[in-house]
Motif scaffolding. Structure first.
Motif, PDB file in Angstrom:
ATOM      1  N   LEU A   1      73.559  57.754  15.547  1.00  0.00           N
ATOM      2  CA  LEU A   1      74.686  58.612  15.061  1.00  0.00           C
ATOM      3  C   LEU A   1      75.641  57.773  14.712  1.00  0.00           C
ATOM      4  CD1 LEU A   1      74.438  61.901  17.036  1.00  0.00           C
ATOM      5  CD2 LEU A   1      73.663  61.466  14.844  1.00  0.00           C
ATOM      6  N   GLY A   2      76.016  56.971  15.482  1.00  0.00           N
ATOM      7  CA  GLY A   2      77.097  55.708  15.334  1.00  0.00           C
ATOM      8  C   GLY A   2      76.909  54.769  14.353  1.00  0.00           C
ATOM      9  N   THR A   3      75.768  53.995  14.416  1.00  0.00           N
ATOM     10  CA  THR A   3      75.705  52.997  13.222  1.00  0.00           C
ATOM     11  C   THR A   3      75.075  53.523  11.841  1.00  0.00           C
ATOM     12  OG1 THR A   3      73.300  53.041  14.070  1.00  0.00           O
ATOM     13  CG2 THR A   3      75.088  51.421  15.194  1.00  0.00           C
ATOM     14  N   ILE A   4      74.349  54.490  11.718  1.00  0.00           N
ATOM     15  CA  ILE A   4      73.910  55.123  10.672  1.00  0.00           C
ATOM     16  C   ILE A   4      74.637  56.140  10.059  1.00  0.00           C
ATOM     17  CG2 ILE A   4      71.687  56.326   9.556  1.00  0.00           C
ATOM     18  CD1 ILE A   4      70.084  54.868  11.473  1.00  0.00           C
ATOM     19  N   GLY A   5      75.152  56.942  10.882  1.00  0.00           N
ATOM     20  CA  GLY A   5      76.049  58.448  10.467  1.00  0.00           C
ATOM     21  C   GLY A   5      75.394  59.488  10.844  1.00  0.00           C
ATOM     22  N   ILE A   6      76.410  60.438  11.014  1.00  0.00           N
ATOM     23  CA  ILE A   6      75.898  61.910  11.334  1.00  0.00           C
ATOM     24  C   ILE A   6      75.301  62.487  10.031  1.00  0.00           C
ATOM     25  CG2 ILE A   6      76.930  64.078  11.657  1.00  0.00           C
ATOM     26  CD1 ILE A   6      78.496  62.971  14.172  1.00  0.00           C
ATOM     27  N   GLY A   7      75.579  61.965   8.862  1.00  0.00           N
ATOM     28  CA  GLY A   7      74.955  62.990   7.787  1.00  0.00           C
ATOM     29  C   GLY A   7      73.671  62.542   7.565  1.00  0.00           C
ATOM     30  N   ARG A   8      73.078  61.581   8.134  1.00  0.00           N
ATOM     31  CA  ARG A   8      71.605  61.458   7.991  1.00  0.00           C
ATOM     32  C   ARG A   8      70.594  62.146   8.760  1.00  0.00           C
ATOM     33  NH1 ARG A   8      73.078  60.820   4.093  1.00  0.00           N
ATOM     34  NH2 ARG A   8      71.031  62.049   3.889  1.00  0.00           N
ATOM     35  N   PHE A   9      71.277  62.907   9.770  1.00  0.00           N
ATOM     36  CA  PHE A   9      70.201  63.645  10.945  1.00  0.00           C
ATOM     37  C   PHE A   9      70.329  65.040  10.912  1.00  0.00           C
ATOM     38  CE2 PHE A   9      71.103  59.126  12.007  1.00  0.00           C
ATOM     39  CZ  PHE A   9      69.879  58.912  12.569  1.00  0.00           C
ATOM     40  N   VAL A  10      69.145  65.667  11.192  1.00  0.00           N
ATOM     41  CA  VAL A  10      69.178  67.165  11.088  1.00  0.00           C
ATOM     42  C   VAL A  10      68.527  67.547  12.537  1.00  0.00           C
ATOM     43  CG1 VAL A  10      69.182  67.428   8.482  1.00  0.00           C
ATOM     44  CG2 VAL A  10      67.073  66.940   9.865  1.00  0.00           C
ATOM     45  N   PHE A  11      68.630  68.814  12.679  1.00  0.00           N
ATOM     46  CA  PHE A  11      68.179  69.445  14.025  1.00  0.00           C
ATOM     47  C   PHE A  11      66.721  69.615  13.817  1.00  0.00           C
ATOM     48  CE2 PHE A  11      67.262  72.903  16.794  1.00  0.00           C
ATOM     49  CZ  PHE A  11      67.556  72.404  17.885  1.00  0.00           C
TER      50      PHE A  11
ATOM     51  N   GLU B   1      73.253  70.300  13.401  1.00  0.00           N
ATOM     52  CA  GLU B   1      72.566  71.571  13.408  1.00  0.00           C
ATOM     53  C   GLU B   1      72.408  72.430  12.282  1.00  0.00           C
ATOM     54  OE1 GLU B   1      72.976  72.853  18.105  1.00  0.00           O
ATOM     55  OE2 GLU B   1      74.837  73.476  16.762  1.00  0.00           O
ATOM     56  N   SER B   2      73.167  72.364  11.016  1.00  0.00           N
ATOM     57  CA  SER B   2      72.861  73.405  10.015  1.00  0.00           C
ATOM     58  C   SER B   2      73.131  72.782   8.584  1.00  0.00           C
ATOM     59  CB  SER B   2      73.413  74.462  10.130  1.00  0.00           C
ATOM     60  OG  SER B   2      75.034  74.547  10.390  1.00  0.00           O
ATOM     61  N   ILE B   3      74.318  72.182   8.814  1.00  0.00           N
ATOM     62  CA  ILE B   3      74.997  71.685   7.344  1.00  0.00           C
ATOM     63  C   ILE B   3      74.230  70.614   6.677  1.00  0.00           C
ATOM     64  CG2 ILE B   3      77.022  70.529   6.194  1.00  0.00           C
ATOM     65  CD1 ILE B   3      78.861  71.868   8.325  1.00  0.00           C
ATOM     66  N   ASN B   4      73.773  69.689   7.390  1.00  0.00           N
ATOM     67  CA  ASN B   4      72.932  68.695   6.524  1.00  0.00           C
ATOM     68  C   ASN B   4      71.709  69.208   6.175  1.00  0.00           C
ATOM     69  OD1 ASN B   4      75.018  66.831   7.474  1.00  0.00           O
ATOM     70  ND2 ASN B   4      73.882  65.872   9.220  1.00  0.00           N
TER      71      ASN B   4
END
Length: 272
Positions: free
Chosen positions: A208-218, A248-251
């Motif tokens: 999450l820190g190196t790649i970014g939160i925008g690339r991950f989904v729940f 959890e939802s936006i991505n």
């Protein structure tokens, strides 16, 4: 805040008894952990000669609850698969899935290249699982190979609008693909968190820190995995409400609706 599970299954598993595989069992599980919407795949289709044979059942199951959204399966080596992609788009499926190693297909062969191209043209995301279970607990007859990282890198380059959601990927897999792709390519790949370790290894926090939160989904991988695990991993992170809502939802909403997302330059505040 809404919680979307992009990686859940319904239907029997052929290699062991798994509780909670029915529609009612899945709904009970998502109630238990506060999931508002689940993208569902037909688990038996992963092992059928023609996985699309389960799609009509899947569509019918999803229609019975507004909380379930169907992810139909497509085998691009069989006749009629192009129409199945168009049907998924017409049915407003959030994505469709193809698991080439389970179908005996080359993950970067002509069939997958054609499917990736049509998914890009139809603007529908393509879901692929790295694996379903830890190899140490697999049945001797469960011999499907794991999806390799180089296949994901190759497929994202097939069409400029193709979007991939890769599930059940561990940290090393995610990093190899992400850092081996261009920023534009990486912006069209999403990862679910079901196979990323939380404490004490903190693999999820690291990516999450190196790649970014925008690339991950729940995603949970239920019922083959306990959905509580994915919730607990987020509970143990130091996330502000905006960051947790993104995962959890936006991505997932962005994945399901956008045709060509722009690369995100904002870095996560989560530290390694």
């Amino acid at each position: 805040l809404m919680r979307i599970d992009v990686n859940s299954f319904v239907g029997a598993y052929p290699f062991r008894r798994v509780p909670g595989t029915s529609q009612d069992g899945l709904l009970a599980a998502i109630d238990r952990v506060g999931i508002d919407q689940a993208w569902i795949s037909h688990l038996p289709s992963m092992f059928w000669r023609d996985p699309a044979a389960g799609n009509s059942w899947l569509y019918d199951t999803a229609r019975r609850s507004e909380r379930l959204r169907p992810v139909p399966a497509v085998h691009p080596g069989l006749p009629g698969w192009e129409q199945q992609v168009r049907e998924a788009r017409t049915a407003r499926a959030p994505a469709l899935r193809c698991d080439p190693t389970y179908y005996g297909l080359d993950p970067t062969g002509p069939e997958l290249r054609a499917l990736a191209t049509q998914c890009g043209e139809e603007q529908i995301p393509l879901i692929m699982a790295v694996r379903l279970e830890d190899p140490r607990q697999r049945h001797p007859n469960d011999r499907a190979g794991e999806l390799p990282p180089w296949a994901v890198r190759a497929l994202i380059r097939i069409h400029p609008a193709v979007r991939l959601l890769v599930t059940h990927a561990e940290r090393s897999f995610v990093e190899e693909v992400h850092f081996g792709s261009t920023p534009e390519e990486a912006a069209r790949i999403w990862w679910d968190i079901s196979w990323l370790w939380g404490p004490p290894e903190d693999h999820l926090q690291t990516v999450l820190g190196t790649i970014g939160i925008g690339r991950f989904v729940f995603g949970t991988g239920q019922p083959l995995r306990l959905p509580e695990t994915s919730v607990a991993k987020l509970d143990l992170l130091d996330l502000v409400a905006e960051e947790r809502a993104a995962i959890e939802s936006i991505n997932a909403a962005t994945l399901a609706t956008s045709s060509a997302p722009e690369p995100k330059s904002r870095r996560s505040r989560v530290t390694t």
